[in-house]
Write an enzyme that holds these catalytic residues in place. Structure first.
Site: not given
Length: 468
Positions: A319-321
């Site tokens: 989700w973060h990257g």
């Protein structure tokens, strides 16, 4: 547009507040919706249409749920359509390039194809859309019949581009009817100024030091410099993101919304599990509610518990990257939480508090190395420097000079990341109430003055979580 900009603070926000409160109650949602669309279009004009399409599709699907019995076959079909659309858009815009490059590297092929630009905030508003549709499908909330109200829920500029992720049920009544008194409005201003100062005075300044270390050749970084640098990033990312959350919560208060806290002093944690109960709380709650619990949570056998933990943390990382280092970062924390839950269990509680705190900070700091470097080679090279493997020196003159110049900022950041400023403030409020009010007003005027001076003089104003 970012909150920590002169245009937002001295042009966009005052005009929006004036228009909002000079309008009748029946027009305020429209004013706020138009302002939010303008806010988003300022930086992403091409993707306003994408967000509007997403709003219409999810709004319409939720109204279809309302016409049928909960969780029947037809509703499941509509839910699948929503999941495919929302996750499909997220996958295409955020992960298309990662997927193509991974396939190409596996087969040593040359694949041509441009990577689409990442729409700002797509991870946040996609998760809000999904939570709304799923909650309506489950019967936890009723579908919103007013398209303007639903569109405002998705586009609301205080939390549109970087959260916190707000569940529809938490602000359903506030979307329809809300009131703001002078006390709440002034609290919102103070909370916004606190977050602004965190961002521009602490995160940006300590971030300069980390940027200098990160850009140095590995042969010139001593062991002390490596640790000083990654600790600087540890502080930068906290003040960067928690500062933005403070500004979002403050802005929400100014317009009558009450968003839940997103950070609760995570660096005082005494376990990795506790750290993630205090860090980016809205994201952790989302994954718990919509992924972990549906998989069975912890009320399953040992092997299914392991499966559930690693699925959630793999997805949390991604989700973060759109890079494998984020997946590795998620699995790293998933492994630590698995060890705490399954291996240590209750034995950690007999450790001295200081040991638990040091243990937590040590592994959190190491985790930020996986987060910050996208190249796996760079990750392990920097870890070698931190642990004195193939490093030229333990501490060199440059490290000593840099630390001397930043030591006061380090101390301020460490104190500001703890609950002590709040405790001191409460003590003076309860003991010297008359003096406290005057002192607080002066304090926030000083924060605004120095934050404005920094924004005028500096061009270094990154925001880490914009890329998510």
């Amino acid at each position: 547009m970012v909150f920590s900009s002169l245009f937002f603070i001295f042009a966009f926000l005052p005009v929006t507040v004036i228009l909002y409160y000079s309008s009748g109650k029946h027009l305020r949602n429209i004013v706020l919706l138009v302002a939010s669309l303008f806010f988003y279009a300022w930086g992403e004009p091409a993707y306003v249409l994408l967000m509007c399409i997403s709003i219409i599709i999810n709004y319409y699907i939720a109204t279809l749920f309302g016409r049928n019995d909960i969780c029947n076959r037809k509703n499941k079909f509509y839910l699948i359509i929503s999941l495919v659309f929302n996750l499909g858009c997220l996958a295409y815009f955020k992960y298309f390039g990662m997927i193509i490059s991974t396939i190409a590297s596996m087969g040593n092929w040359k694949l041509n194809g441009g990577t689409p630009a990442l729409p700002i905030g797509i991870s946040f508003y996609t998760f809000q859309s999904l939570s709304y549709v799923i909650d309506v499908y489950r019967g936890k909330t009723k579908p919103q019949k007013n398209l303007i109200i639903y569109a405002l829920y998705i586009t609301m500029f205080p939390q549109l581009v970087a959260g916190p992720i707000v569940n529809y049920g938490d602000i359903e009544r506030q979307l329809a009817d809300r009131r703001v008194n002078l006390k709440e409005f002034s609290f919102g201003i103070r909370r916004f100024l606190c977050g602004l100062a965190k961002k521009v005075l602490l995160a940006n300044n300590i971030g300069v030091f980390w940027s200098n270390v990160k850009n140095m050749p590995g042969t010139e970084i001593s062991m002390v410099m490596a640790w000083a640098g990654i600790i600087a990033f540890t502080l930068q990312i906290y003040f960067d993101f928690s500062g933005y959350s403070d500004m979002a919560i403050g802005l929400g208060k100014m317009f009558g919304f009450h968003f839940k806290e997103n950070f609760q002093y995570p660096y005082i944690s005494q376990s990795i599990s506790e750290f993630w109960q205090r860090w980016h709380i809205s994201l952790g709650s989302w994954f718990k509610e919509y992924v972990y619990i549906p998989l069975g949570g912890s009320r399953v056998g040992k092997w299914k518990l392991i499966r559930n933990l690693f699925i959630v943390w793999f997805l949390t990382g991604l989700w973060h990257g759109a890079s494998w280092n984020f997946a590795l970062w998620g699995l790293y924390f998933g492994t630590l939480i698995f060890i705490e839950k399954v291996v240590f269990r209750k034995s950690m509680m007999v450790w001295p508090k200081a040991i638990r705190h040091i243990y937590s900070l040590f592994f959190v700091v190491i985790g930020w190395v996986f987060f910050e470097f996208t190249n796996l080679t760079d990750i392990f090279c920097f870890l070698r420097l931190m642990f004195g493997i193939k490093v030229n020196s333990f501490a060199d003159n440059q490290a000593i000079v840099e630390l001397k110049s930043y030591i006061i900022l380090y101390m301020v950041c460490i104190i500001a990341a703890s609950p002590w400023p709040k405790k001191v403030s409460l003590y003076f409020r309860n003991t010297y109430s008359n003096f406290y009010r005057l002192a607080v007003n002066i304090y926030y005027c000083i924060l605004l003055f120095f934050s404005t001076a920094y924004m005028v003089a500096s061009t270094y104003n990154p925001f880490i979580y914009f890329r998510f």
